[in-house]
Design a protein around this motif. Structure first.
Motif, PDB file in Angstrom:
ATOM      1  N   PRO A  81       0.805  -1.229   0.000  1.00  0.00           N
ATOM      2  CA  PRO A  81       0.000   0.000   0.000  1.00  0.00           C
ATOM      3  C   PRO A  81       0.838   1.279   0.000  1.00  0.00           C
ATOM      4  CG  PRO A  81      -0.832  -1.579   1.621  1.00  0.00           C
ATOM      5  CD  PRO A  81       0.483  -2.091   1.166  1.00  0.00           C
ATOM      6  N   GLU A  82       2.117   1.193   0.346  1.00  0.00           N
ATOM      7  CA  GLU A  82       2.963   2.387   0.435  1.00  0.00           C
ATOM      8  C   GLU A  82       3.712   2.690  -0.865  1.00  0.00           C
ATOM      9  OE1 GLU A  82       2.935   4.264   3.106  1.00  0.00           O
ATOM     10  OE2 GLU A  82       1.655   2.867   4.237  1.00  0.00           O
ATOM     11  N   LEU A  83       3.631   1.801  -1.846  1.00  0.00           N
ATOM     12  CA  LEU A  83       4.468   1.934  -3.033  1.00  0.00           C
ATOM     13  C   LEU A  83       3.932   2.924  -4.062  1.00  0.00           C
ATOM     14  CD1 LEU A  83       5.449  -1.815  -3.615  1.00  0.00           C
ATOM     15  CD2 LEU A  83       6.836   0.013  -2.609  1.00  0.00           C
ATOM     16  N   ASP A  84       2.676   3.237  -3.993  1.00  0.00           N
ATOM     17  CA  ASP A  84       2.085   4.125  -4.992  1.00  0.00           C
ATOM     18  C   ASP A  84       2.795   5.480  -5.007  1.00  0.00           C
ATOM     19  OD1 ASP A  84       0.186   4.859  -6.973  1.00  0.00           O
ATOM     20  OD2 ASP A  84      -0.929   5.999  -5.464  1.00  0.00           O
ATOM     21  N   GLY A  85       3.233   5.880  -6.202  1.00  0.00           N
ATOM     22  CA  GLY A  85       3.894   7.176  -6.343  1.00  0.00           C
ATOM     23  C   GLY A  85       5.391   7.141  -6.139  1.00  0.00           C
ATOM     24  N   LEU A  86       5.945   5.980  -5.806  1.00  0.00           N
ATOM     25  CA  LEU A  86       7.387   5.847  -5.617  1.00  0.00           C
ATOM     26  C   LEU A  86       7.977   4.954  -6.699  1.00  0.00           C
ATOM     27  CD1 LEU A  86       7.572   5.320  -1.741  1.00  0.00           C
ATOM     28  CD2 LEU A  86       8.258   7.374  -2.998  1.00  0.00           C
ATOM     29  N   ASP A  87       9.159   5.294  -7.156  1.00  0.00           N
ATOM     30  CA  ASP A  87       9.859   4.519  -8.182  1.00  0.00           C
ATOM     31  C   ASP A  87      10.417   3.256  -7.524  1.00  0.00           C
ATOM     32  OD1 ASP A  87      11.819   3.436  -9.914  1.00  0.00           O
ATOM     33  OD2 ASP A  87      12.154   5.378 -10.858  1.00  0.00           O
ATOM     34  N   ARG A  88       9.862   2.091  -7.917  1.00  0.00           N
ATOM     35  CA  ARG A  88      10.273   0.837  -7.276  1.00  0.00           C
ATOM     36  C   ARG A  88      11.749   0.516  -7.530  1.00  0.00           C
ATOM     37  NH1 ARG A  88      11.742  -2.335  -4.497  1.00  0.00           N
ATOM     38  NH2 ARG A  88      10.919  -4.365  -3.862  1.00  0.00           N
ATOM     39  N   ASP A  89      12.228   0.786  -8.728  1.00  0.00           N
ATOM     40  CA  ASP A  89      13.642   0.536  -9.019  1.00  0.00           C
ATOM     41  C   ASP A  89      14.541   1.457  -8.203  1.00  0.00           C
ATOM     42  OD1 ASP A  89      13.130  -1.502 -10.823  1.00  0.00           O
ATOM     43  OD2 ASP A  89      13.024  -0.160 -12.547  1.00  0.00           O
ATOM     44  N   ALA A  90      14.092   2.690  -7.997  1.00  0.00           N
ATOM     45  CA  ALA A  90      14.890   3.626  -7.196  1.00  0.00           C
ATOM     46  C   ALA A  90      14.964   3.176  -5.746  1.00  0.00           C
ATOM     47  CB  ALA A  90      14.291   5.027  -7.280  1.00  0.00           C
ATOM     48  N   ILE A  91      13.889   2.612  -5.224  1.00  0.00           N
ATOM     49  CA  ILE A  91      13.899   2.091  -3.856  1.00  0.00           C
ATOM     50  C   ILE A  91      14.975   1.017  -3.730  1.00  0.00           C
ATOM     51  CG2 ILE A  91      12.582   0.865  -2.088  1.00  0.00           C
ATOM     52  CD1 ILE A  91      10.040   2.076  -3.265  1.00  0.00           C
ATOM     53  N   ARG A 132       8.286  10.151   1.918  1.00  0.00           N
ATOM     54  CA  ARG A 132       8.126  10.063   0.450  1.00  0.00           C
ATOM     55  C   ARG A 132       9.283  10.748  -0.264  1.00  0.00           C
ATOM     56  NH1 ARG A 132       4.604   6.234   0.563  1.00  0.00           N
ATOM     57  NH2 ARG A 132       4.065   6.609  -1.627  1.00  0.00           N
ATOM     58  N   ALA A 133      10.475  10.620   0.274  1.00  0.00           N
ATOM     59  CA  ALA A 133      11.659  11.263  -0.309  1.00  0.00           C
ATOM     60  C   ALA A 133      12.862  10.348  -0.136  1.00  0.00           C
ATOM     61  CB  ALA A 133      11.930  12.612   0.353  1.00  0.00           C
ATOM     62  N   PHE A 134      13.690  10.279  -1.184  1.00  0.00           N
ATOM     63  CA  PHE A 134      14.901   9.471  -1.141  1.00  0.00           C
ATOM     64  C   PHE A 134      16.018  10.277  -0.478  1.00  0.00           C
ATOM     65  CE2 PHE A 134      12.421   7.607  -4.556  1.00  0.00           C
ATOM     66  CZ  PHE A 134      12.558   6.246  -4.304  1.00  0.00           C
ATOM     67  N   LYS A 135      16.384   9.862   0.723  1.00  0.00           N
ATOM     68  CA  LYS A 135      17.412  10.539   1.490  1.00  0.00           C
ATOM     69  C   LYS A 135      18.266   9.486   2.203  1.00  0.00           C
ATOM     70  CE  LYS A 135      14.408  14.471   2.702  1.00  0.00           C
ATOM     71  NZ  LYS A 135      13.785  15.194   3.857  1.00  0.00           N
ATOM     72  N   PRO A 136      19.452   9.846   2.684  1.00  0.00           N
ATOM     73  CA  PRO A 136      20.273   8.906   3.463  1.00  0.00           C
ATOM     74  C   PRO A 136      19.765   8.802   4.901  1.00  0.00           C
ATOM     75  CG  PRO A 136      21.436  10.987   3.221  1.00  0.00           C
ATOM     76  CD  PRO A 136      20.185  11.104   2.391  1.00  0.00           C
ATOM     77  N   HIS A 137      18.572   8.256   5.064  1.00  0.00           N
ATOM     78  CA  HIS A 137      17.919   8.228   6.377  1.00  0.00           C
ATOM     79  C   HIS A 137      18.765   7.487   7.403  1.00  0.00           C
ATOM     80  CE1 HIS A 137      14.308   9.836   4.528  1.00  0.00           C
ATOM     81  NE2 HIS A 137      14.292   8.848   3.666  1.00  0.00           N
TER      82      HIS A 137
END
Length: 523
Positions: A236-246, A274-279
């Protein structure tokens, strides 16, 4: 599918299951582990779900059937039996063994209150109190005791900058853990976890029956999320996110299993923000790592793609901290390949993913650079000059940057200046996400560095010379080596412009002396 609560920061299994939070079911592996033995040890980097795993064991052995409804283990566990549990966590600050002992006594007193036991003698030390408690719990409840230890190594890791104190803390813990084995008749199950893999000789000589599953392929996914977990549990959390980028950003940790795993903290923060960061990277301080690399005169570039045996990867002690073990056990490198060589298994180490690759290089450059220089700007400038084929400007910028670095790093790397200069350029470009391939093999040898950027290929060869008089000869030798060993052959099919770049560095001047560039004519 219905979205659930993201369990950010939740390390308690009861709370996670009681708040309708997402949970990647690990209970089939837990069931297998319990079936195969009673004494276990697992090492994983920080924020990888170790504390939640320990809490899961606790809740399971306490017989909390309601919290396991619908999970794999639900129909495979005898819920009519519950065991007393002693759970210890070394999460505080420990400047002395007395501080550790005080914390241990406080935690054991809490267990005594939980099971309505009269307080033990106040004159007891932590180890004696533990032995007494295990005996009393067994005889009072009629069931043997489950012992769970979280962050077992923190009192030592926190004191690594003070080796004498670290050794004192280690000696206390050695005696403490030894009490668990001495009380074997009262113990049902033991699980110990932390970041580092201290050897049994140094820390667990008294508890030498622990089975280390840190590199056991069967339990490689006991902590962390798999691709299947992302695609099912967190669908349910994947919508709107680039799966390959994850996958590129966060997947890639391997402990010899067939599947690679994600750091849970990264994934949960990604889904929340919803942001790609070095968490994950931002939650730690790698300063001790950088100090160790400096002390041992090791450049991170030398560790990328390096081969190490199991002893070197899994050995960690106050007197013997190898760079490979430090980066691997703290999560900055992972196993990407393995092979048998004689009687040994060798492991190939590299960055697990894009988050670590870029962030580690950025942080190390920041650590190295003077306060008046911004390392990311240096890297961006070097990239733009390469792409514009302004090689004179590239040489001038690189020379100025090298001149600004502190001398203590130079002094530690006198014997390997050639690799050191290549490493600085490597880090500068890696830190801004450029595709850099160091020591890349061809059929005839290995190029010092290959840079792919702006639709072009740059093949670097570094040569060290004692004095400026040897500069031309060094440049000639570098170009000849690139040509004769066919470093460019594997890139001809790309149809991209290819440049041979020879760099001569002076040992006495401690800097770049000259550069020569030759374009490759593609037929």
């Amino acid at each position: 599918m219905t979205r659930q609560r993201l369990p950010i920061g939740i390390q308690d299994f009861d709370r996670l299951r009681s708040t309708d939070s997402y949970y990647a079911d690990k209970t089939s592996l837990i069931r297998e582990l319990i079936a195969q033995g009673d004494y276990w040890f697992l090492s994983r980097p920080r924020r990888f779900g170790k504390s939640l795993l320990v809490s899961t064991f606790k809740t399971l052995f306490e017989g909390r059937e309601d919290l396991f409804e619908g999970l794999d283990i639900d129909d495979h566990w005898d819920w009519s039996v519950s065991h007393p549990v002693v759970r210890l966590s070394f999460g505080g600050g420990y400047g002395t063994p007395d501080a550790i002992d005080g914390d241990v006594l406080e935690q054991l007193e809490g267990v005594e209150r939980k099971y309505d036991l009269a307080p033990a003698s106040t004159s007891d030390t932590g180890p004696r109190r533990l032995r007494n408690l295990l005996d009393r719990l067994h005889h009072t409840t009629g069931q043997r005791v489950v012992v769970l230890v979280d962050e077992y190594d923190k009192p030592i890791l926190d004191a690594l900058r003070d080796p004498e104190q670290a050794r004192a803390n280690r000696e206390y813990l050695r005696g403490f853990y030894g009490m668990i084995k001495d009380s074997a008749e009262h113990v049902r199950f033991v699980f110990v976890t932390g970041i580092s893999m201290f050897s049994k000789v140094s820390l667990f000589s008294g508890l030498n029956n622990l089975k280390d599953i840190s590199l056991d392929p069967r339990f490689a996914t006991l902590c962390g999320y798999t691709d299947a977990d992302i695609d099912t549990v967190f669908a349910p959390e994947l919508d709107g996110l680039d799966r390959d980028a994850i996958r590129t950003w966060y997947n890639g940790y391997s402990w010899r299993g067939t599947e690679r795993v994600y750091n849970p903290f990264d994934v949960l923060l990604l889904f929340d923000e919803r942001a790609f960061k070095p968490h994950w990277f931002r939650t730690g301080s790698p300063r001790f790592l950088f100090e160790t690399l400096q002390e041992k005169a090791v450049h991170p570039r030398e560790l990328e793609g390096c081969w190490s045996d199991e002893t070197l990867v899994s050995t960690f002690d106050v007197e013997d901290i190898s760079a490979e073990a430090l980066l691997f056990q703290t999560g900055y490198l992972t196993i990407v390949d393995e092979k048998r060589e004689g009687f040994d298994t060798l492991y190939k180490l590299d960055y697990p993913n894009q988050e670590v690759r870029i962030s580690l290089n950025r942080e190390l450059l920041t650590y190295l650079s003077p306060k008046n220089r911004v390392p990311l700007q240096e890297g961006e400038t070097l990239r733009m000059l390469l792409e514009a084929n302004d090689f004179e400007g590239f040489a001038t910028t690189l020379k100025a940057y090298l001149a600004s670095l502190p001398y203590q790093w130079h002094n530690k790397n006198l014997a390997r200046y050639e690799a050191w200069y290549a490493g600085l350029l490597h880090m500068s470009l890696r830190a801004i996400g450029v595709d850099v391939r160091s020591e890349e093999s061809s059929s005839h040898g290995r190029a010092d560095m290959v840079v792919l950027t702006g639709g072009q290929v740059f093949l670097f060869e570094f040569k060290m010379v004692e004095t400026a008089d040897g500069t031309e000869a060094a440049l000639d030798a570098a170009i000849t080596q690139i040509r004769d060993r066919g470093y460019a052959e594997k890139y001809r099919d790309r149809k991209d412009p290819i440049h041979w770049i020879a760099i001569a560095c002076g040992r006495d001047t401690r800097n770049l002396l000259d550069i020569r560039v030759e374009p490759v004519i593609i037929h």
